[in-house]
Design an enzyme around this catalytic site. Structure first.
Site, PDB file in Angstrom:
ATOM      1  CE1 TYR A 165      15.324   9.487  69.266  1.00 27.57           C
ATOM      2  CE2 TYR A 165      13.869   9.671  67.369  1.00 27.57           C
ATOM      3  CZ  TYR A 165      14.563   8.899  68.269  1.00 27.57           C
ATOM      4  OH  TYR A 165      14.501   7.533  68.186  1.00 27.57           O
TER       5      TYR A 165
ATOM      6  CD  GLU B 251      17.329   6.454  69.701  1.00 25.47           C
ATOM      7  OE1 GLU B 251      16.160   6.137  69.902  1.00 25.47           O
ATOM      8  OE2 GLU B 251      18.250   6.232  70.513  1.00 25.47           O
TER       9      GLU B 251
END
Lengths: 396, 289
Positions: free
Chosen positions: A109, A197
């Protein structure tokens, strides 16, 4: 403002951030054409809606042939996709992203946010990919690395190396990782993003770093200076009532209750909703008319609130500072007359020109329930909903 | 006494000649605020409302001794205006402008780091010390001199709390709106520290909302250091997840951001938590007994 994944990836390409080969399709025919042009042996078909949770909801499919791409696209386009974030009615899929599927060795991530704690643009990264970052931060904080950027000097190479080391992207991956992070930072900074993101950021079997997914949010207050971002706005992804409200300078959010709310100020608007709940009712919406509300603006607020057919009573709660109660009252009277409002209307006015405002209401000859404070106003509005139709509370 | 501003404050209004600056300067003068200068680049040398207007804040400070700045310029120019005020050494800056890009505020915060300045806002109703000085847009007539310090993210909830206090004959030492943005000049903790240092503030009311943890940090500090009753309300019990409720910073991103979670934490830290927004005045009354 949110944009679609395919738009985010096009933006990333401009910053030389590696993304899978692929293109958007608005129809089954286009999807087939994109697949044929890609000419690969495995494809990913991804429904393009703003809401997250697409994977678990069947909005991401794998295909091995162009025919399978056709079939998968046909199943998605034009139909609602119901994810954990869309609500029960789902969001209609208008386009899909067709991409080359890649062989993934590892996932991470990686994101940039405006971090409240540091008050700076900050990297948030996690060694595992596809994770729900908030949840991981709560349960396994050691897996998360944060690195705040000093705006005076920008993101520095060593900071990228620190983050890369945490992710296990050292050694041969390091130059590409640093390059990718710095490119993402420029993209964030130069477009007034508030969130980027990359989840997951993948390492492929052949050792490439690749942004497999991309989510971006931009600062509404900075859109005026980013016309190329503003052009990416997809109104189909937004509640039409919210879009129309915004066009009139109103901040409206639809909720699921039956007490329509017209309030000035975001804090008081939330507190009014809370007061309704404390009296056993449910607010139908959040609505902030803002400062300097003209009679027109207030009348528009009424119109938008009443577009919601669940609304069984309207509560107007105005504490005027820069607003004027007399203007608000004129707007209420105008709306009641023009819109032929049939539901009970509870009005609580306080602050600037309150006496004049009450006089306008009294002289109108219209039927209002007037309240002297927030508590009474909320109680009266909730009572008005149950008085109208007792069974209405039973919906959902 | 009071915090941040008082009857001796000499206020420069940046954007005095604009519609908002002009209107609110006049309103604040009515309660005794000394507005000594205005700044509008290009209008230096003129007068507005009888107040001298300068091209730069530096000139305004040099010529009038201004020591508080109120910023009413449009959001695209606000960050520059704030940094200009910081550069003069002014130590209290109130940023009424609403809608400043968040990355502009990130740069402002960096610029102000390490300097002795309090930046209130942006998107604030302002600061008021009743009957002495107002830099902001709140309806001054509802604020009465007294012993309660009020600090809130929301403007209208600040008014709401103050009106409720009037029923109990409770006035205010100073009321501060810190604004609802994600990146703000000053936070609850900074204001609370200032209230601790003010002998005339006998109790503090903190009105927060969903999103972030600054209310909890302030309450944790207050537990050991404030030495005065702290009453707290958090707006947004009914707010849905992931939606920005009007204020840029009012968004529930995770369970800790909810009003319920925040009120529970703050209660555990010993503050008087009031869950009904209509009972803030009553809660202050009880906290003082």
């Amino acid at each position: 403002m949110n944009i679609h994944e395919y738009q985010a990836k096009e933006l990333l390409r401009q910053y030389a951030v590696p993304v899978p080969a692929g293109s958007v399709a608005h129809s089954v025919e286009q999807a087939v054409a994109v697949a044929e042009e890609l000419g690969v042996s495995r494809f990913v078909i991804k429904a393009q809606i703003h809401a997250g949770g697409r994977g678990k909801a069947g909005g991401v499919k794998l295909a091995h042939t162009v025919e399978e791409v056709r079939a998968a696209t046909d199943e998605m386009i034009g139909r609602p996709l119901i994810t954990a974030q869309t609500g029960p009615q789902g969001q209609r899929v208008q386009r899909v992203l067709i991409e080359q599927a890649v062989d993934i060795a590892r996932e991470h991530y990686f994101g940039f946010v405006i971090d409240r704690a540091s008050q700076r643009i900050t990297i948030i990264a996690c060694d595992g990919g596809g994770v729900e970052i908030e949840e991981t931060a709560r349960n396994e904080p050691a897996r998360i690395v944060r690195e705040a950027v000093d705006p005076a000097v920008g993101l520095l190479d060593f900071q990228c190396r620190k983050v890369a080391a945490h992710l296990g992207l050292g050694g041969k991956h390091l130059p590409a990782a640093v390059k990718l992070m710095k490119a993402l930072y420029r993209c964030f900074r130069d477009n007034d993003a508030v969130l980027i993101e990359i989840n997951p950021l993948a390492v492929t079997l052949d050792g490439q770093l690749l942004a497999l997914d991309a989510k971006m949010q931009f600062d509404d207050n900075a859109i005026y200076r980013r016309p190329h971002i503003s052009n990416l706005r997809d109104f189909d992804e937004e509640d039409p009532k919210e879009v129309e409200a915004a066009a009139h300078g109103l901040n409206y959010i639809a909720l699921e209750g039956n007490v329509g709310c017209i309030v000035n100020g975001a804090g008081l608007a939330m507190a009014t909703m809370d007061a309704i709940a404390l009296h056993g009712g449910r607010p139908a919406n959040f609505l902030d008319v803002g400062g300097g509300a003209s009679p027109e603006k207030v009348a528009n607020a009424f119109r938008i609130v009443l577009l919601d057919k669940n609304v069984k009573a309207v509560l107007v709660n105005i504490f005027a500072g820069i607003n004027r109660c007399d203007w608000v009252a004129e707007g209420i009277v105008r709306a009641m007359r023009e819109l032929n409002v049939k539901v009970p209307v509870v009005v609580r006015l306080a602050g600037t020109n309150v006496e004049q405002g009450r006089a306008v209401l009294a002289q109108s000859g219209l039927n209002f329930l007037t309240a002297n404070n927030l508590d009474d106003a909320a109680a009266m509005a909730v009572r008005a909903t149950s008085g109208a139709t007792a069974h209405e509370h039973l919906y959902k | 006494m009071s915090i941040f501003i008082n009857k001796s404050s000499r206020v420069v209004i940046q954007g005095l000649t604009g519609q908002h600056g002009s209107f609110h300067a006049e309103e604040s003068i009515k309660i005794g605020t000394q507005v000594v200068a205005g700044v509008t680049p290009g209008k230096g040398g003129t007068k507005h409302l009888g107040i001298p207007v300068f091209d730069t804040v530096h000139e305004a400070v040099a010529r009038t001794g201004a020591d508080v700045a109120g910023i009413f310029v449009p959001p695209p120019f606000a960050a520059d205006a704030i940094m200009e005020a910081i550069d003069t050494g002014i130590r209290t800056i109130v940023v009424v402008a609403d809608g400043i890009p968040v990355q502009d505020m990130v740069r402002v915060k960096r610029y102000s780091a390490g300097r002795d300045v309090v930046i209130v806002g942006p998107n604030t109703p302002g600061v008021i010390t009743p009957n002495e000085c107002k830099v902001g847009i709140m309806p001054a007539h509802i604020y009465k001199p007294g012993m309660i310090g009020v600090v809130s993210r929301s403007g209208t909830l600040n008014y709401e709390a103050v009106e409720q206090m009037a029923e109990y004959k409770l006035g205010q030492s100073t009321c501060v709106g810190i604004g609802g943005d994600t990146v703000t000049g000053t936070d609850f903790l900074t204001v609370m520290r200032a209230f601790k240092g003010d002998p005339d503030t006998e109790a503090v009311v903190m009105i927060g909302e969903i999103g972030g943890s600054q209310e909890i940090e302030a309450a944790a500090w207050a537990k050991d250091h404030l030495g005065k009753p702290l009453v707290c309300f958090i707006a947004g019990l009914t707010a849905p997840s992931r939606r920005r409720m009007g204020h840029a910073g009012a968004v529930i991103a995770g369970p800790a951001d909810t009003a319920a979670a925040k009120m529970e934490r703050i209660e555990a830290l010993g503050a008087h938590v009031v869950r009904n927004p209509s009972k803030i005045g009553e809660a202050v009354h009880h906290a003082l007994r």
